[in-house]
Design a protein around this motif. Sequence first.
Motif, short mmCIF file in Angstrom:
data_model
loop_
_atom_site.label_atom_id
_atom_site.label_comp_id
_atom_site.label_asym_id
_atom_site.label_seq_id
_atom_site.Cartn_x
_atom_site.Cartn_y
_atom_site.Cartn_z
N ILE A 1 104.48 94.30 -46.66
CA ILE A 1 105.10 95.60 -46.37
C ILE A 1 105.09 96.52 -47.59
O ILE A 1 104.77 97.71 -47.46
CB ILE A 1 106.53 95.39 -45.80
N LEU B 1 108.55 103.76 -39.02
CA LEU B 1 108.67 102.43 -38.44
C LEU B 1 109.10 101.41 -39.50
O LEU B 1 109.99 100.58 -39.29
CB LEU B 1 107.33 102.03 -37.82
N LEU B 2 108.47 101.48 -40.68
CA LEU B 2 108.81 100.53 -41.76
C LEU B 2 110.18 100.83 -42.34
O LEU B 2 110.88 99.92 -42.79
CB LEU B 2 107.74 100.59 -42.85
N ALA C 1 104.12 94.65 -40.62
CA ALA C 1 105.50 94.52 -40.14
C ALA C 1 105.75 93.13 -39.55
O ALA C 1 106.88 92.63 -39.61
CB ALA C 1 105.79 95.59 -39.09
N SER C 2 104.73 92.51 -39.00
CA SER C 2 104.90 91.16 -38.43
C SER C 2 104.81 90.08 -39.48
O SER C 2 105.54 89.08 -39.43
CB SER C 2 103.84 90.91 -37.35
N LEU D 1 105.39 90.55 -42.81
CA LEU D 1 106.49 90.83 -43.74
C LEU D 1 106.08 90.85 -45.21
O LEU D 1 106.58 91.68 -45.97
CB LEU D 1 107.63 89.81 -43.55
N ASN E 1 112.76 101.88 -40.64
CA ASN E 1 113.73 101.31 -39.71
C ASN E 1 113.76 99.79 -39.77
O ASN E 1 114.82 99.17 -39.65
CB ASN E 1 113.40 101.74 -38.27
N LYS E 2 112.60 99.17 -39.98
CA LYS E 2 112.51 97.71 -39.92
C LYS E 2 112.94 97.06 -41.23
O LYS E 2 113.73 96.12 -41.22
CB LYS E 2 111.07 97.30 -39.57
N THR E 3 112.42 97.54 -42.34
CA THR E 3 112.70 96.89 -43.63
C THR E 3 113.02 97.94 -44.70
O THR E 3 112.20 98.20 -45.59
CB THR E 3 111.49 96.05 -44.09
#
Length: 1115
Positions: free
Chosen positions: A402, A431-432, A396-397, A399, A434-436
């Motif tokens: 992913i 989590l992923l 996640a950091s 990118l 929501n993020k990407t």
Amino acid sequence: MFKIWRCREAAAERRDRHARFPVGEVVIFPAAPVAVEEMLEGKRRGLTGWHGGGGGGAAEQRPAQHGQQHPGARPPAARHRLPPPSAAPKPPPPPSLGSGGAGGNAPPRCDWAALAGGEPRAGHAHPPPIHPGVGGGRGGVDGDGCACAASAAMAGGGGKSFLAEAGYGEQELDANSALMELDKGLRSGKLGEQCEAVVRFPRLFQKYPFPILINSAFLKLADVFRVGNNFLRLCVLKVTQQSEKHLEKILNVDEFVKRVFSVIHSNDPVARAITLRMLGSMASIIPERKNAHHSIRQSLDSHDNVEVEAAIFAAANFSAQSKDFAAGICNKISEMIQGLATPVDLKLKLIPILQHMHHDASLASSSRQLLQQLVTSYPSTKMVIVTLHTFTLLAASSLVDIPKQVQLLLQYLKNDPRKAVKRLAIQDLKLLANKTPHTWTRENIQALCESALHTPYDSLKLGMLSVLSTLSGTIAIKQYFSSAPGTAATTARSFDLVKLAQECCYHNNRGIAAHGVRILTNISASCQEKDLLPLEQDAVFGLESLLVLCSQDGSPGAQATLKITLTCMVKLVKSRPHLSQSVVESLLTQLHSAQDAARILMCHCLAAIAMQLPVLADGMLGDLMDLYKVIGRSATDKKQELLVSLATVIFVSSQKALSSEIKTVIKQQLENVSNGWTAYRIARQASRMGNHDMARELYQSLLTQVASEHFYFWLNSLKEFSHAEQCLTGLQEDNYSSALSCIAEALKSYHKGIASLTAASTPLNPLSFQCGFVKLRIDLLQAFSQLICTCNSLKTSPPPAIATTIAMTSGNDLQRCGRISNQMKLSMEEFRNLAARYGDLYQSSFDADSATLRNVELQQQSCLLISHAIEALILDPESANFQEYTSNGTAHVESEYERRMMSVFNRVLEEVESLNRKYAPVSYLHTACLCSAVIALLKVPLSFQRYFFQKLQSTSIKLALSPSPRNPAEPIAVQNNQQLALKVEGVVQHGSKPGLFRKIQSVCLNVSSVLQSKSGQDYKIPIDNMSNEMEQRVEPHNDYFSTQFLLNFVILGTHNITVESSVIDSNGIVWKTGPKTTIFVKSLEDPYSQQVRLQQQQGQPSSQQQQQRIAYSRF
């Protein structure tokens, strides 16, 4: 002999309390929050005194809750069990020095500010005590039993604490006085007073968040850390962790680090562990300190577990901040993880450090390969869970990895039989998602659907549906349905997601059913270009079944599911308006049999739907009124809340004024069972919905029920405003004389109301928005009245006989109409000025909600509309452009008030366009059109939106200028041949809900100087040198910003410097929030020029031309 040695050692320790590292020091390591609280409570109640290392720690009294006593602690001489406060909640289990290594996270922070008498923690419903218990008061325990650190009589001595003597907490102290009192406590010989002083520092930082004080305070804390015992060091560590955002304001970083770092050479492993955690907490300001890096690497090889775990904590924090440290420690961590001598529990704490190895691609790739080897080599459940989660955080950091991580998690979710691993995979997938969400492919969603269809466990199915419902509200759902036409596989994939959602809509588990209907709702709302009529019906049926199920259940789980259901209803009706009637009917039907808590939520949903669409017909009011009569028979808190919610629905549903029967029923129920607060909330809702007659009566009834004159004036002003707006409802289309009388009556009430509103304001609550909004409304009504009088002047004051000659001579055909032409110009300028003032009010309302801002914008558009109509009809018909004023439709209308205003705008524009360039230059049709436009705008009842009554977001900026005079009236002396370096520092202060509506991206600082008075001879100076005008934009970091300006003052005299700040939000919009600060500068002549001038005056008097030439050469 051992006892004699220990007694001698204790005596030596007491004599040499401030020794740097006492020989043979044995430290009790209690739980910090409990220890401080019980220590202060024991001092207040006159129980046993606390001394350095003795006195019976909390860890000894409660070993089952707070951990065992440190192995090296000596037994206490006498144990006194402190009686706990009567209603005090039990503190959470404290973090030991050995905890917090896993995940690289800091240990949980105790709320020192709450212990120090500051604001209560989240979850505590008590306000801070007004008067701390000092000198035999309540002992610092407030009504709810939460211990506060107000000092009482000291144990055994009967004297007061150092803070009680200074009255700290009872009166406002300036920054220097407050710091001096805390420093007095730090220098005290009693450990309790030292701890009390330390835990008060976060409150000091919050109150005075500027670098000069924070630097001095942290240096004092560093001294305490250097010479104190381990318990004091632990207190300083907690204060540092709690004040993390203030660390970058430390000016003498080297000195601060030097004092803290000296403890790393202690022979006590606990002291070294606390120091390592202190260094880790300071990693944001010392990321590249090589001595700290070396100490962490060295401590990782220690044989003491506490020190190793502290080193792991520090390594994680430094890895997140420093690329060099992360690259250097990566191999070390890899060797320790893969080493056979490293225990498994230590490996579990080392692995999370790898999540910070994302500073460059090669480092992230090597860390990912190591994690891949660990997943394969160590298949135990704990190891797989920790490794996979670290894997996810690293991806996640960085990118770029992913998509691979999503595939890996889906693989474990499908193939691994262990439920714990499956739950971890679902958690990381959420989590992923929501993020990407844009990185999810059709294959990923299809694999997740297949796993959800085949799993026999409801808990796992609930988690997978949670991931799918998150993805269904993003762009991923459009990618899922946007397949190449004609492929059968795509149809099957689409059918899998729909089939899963349809199966889950009627599941016996409420959570699964809620996620199922959410997926169907999101599909129906997002994919509007497709024919999804069956899905719409399935969504409506699923929502209705969930509504029936959850409205009968009062449990918290049912209420949470009901909130999801009602949110989906509002979203579905907004995107598919043709479904609104069936949804509203089901809500009204279920209202009679639902629980009170469910009724409140359902009323909110009905109001939200009715605000968007006029779906509540007059025939439905009967059901609502019957329910209102039934509800009003009891006076519980839920019933009071339900009265407000149901009244809101009634106000929204009544498109016109309320009937007398409805008003009578509402007033009767309020008189029977409600309190004053409920009546005020209902009146407030009536003002928001435009039912001003009802609001005026309720405000009138509340005037005698308040105990403060400020509240009385506030209610009286609201009553007058409601009466003024009620006067405007009697306007008639073609009766202009009655319109003038109605406006005059409304202005009379508005002037009474603004006087009361001014009396209701206080220095802490100046009511600036309310006063500005009402003053603009008064000026707008006066402008409307003046425009109607101007239109009537065409009849009452016809043009003179020579008007035609004047028009021919001037070439302006409008002069044939006489004085009306000039009056119309003045009126148009007045409306444009009002529009600009509404724009200024909009820009100054940074904390307002979107509905309030939209209301202000509508008032501004009404002013622009009238000015445009005057120009298009009378002043300049030839150049009138109607394209920019064309409405974009009512697709984005959010309220009934906006809908009615937009309808008036469109109608007025159509009439103006039809009369444009006809019957030139001015006819009675033109003036009648303007008067009709004014009356149509005034007939729409004004809506007083939420920000007029309630402020949900609070943001303010505090500026500090240096240099600054001691007395604000005194000027700062500067020589005219020098530049003044003006430093501007600022702090952004937030309320309880920061960033609720918009966030600050940057702060714009504007500095200007104006010459107030000259001194010396009057030379002709170029205009460029007369003033300074500069602007800079700075981005606040941790709510702090600073910048500098260089200002010239070449003209002798007194200059006024004004510094004004404005904020820029994340969308790039500038908001003029202020504040504005002013200082004075006196420009003095430099000594050399003064000496030369005196010599010239004494030697040979020169003419005025020579003096001017000298002045020009000098400047």
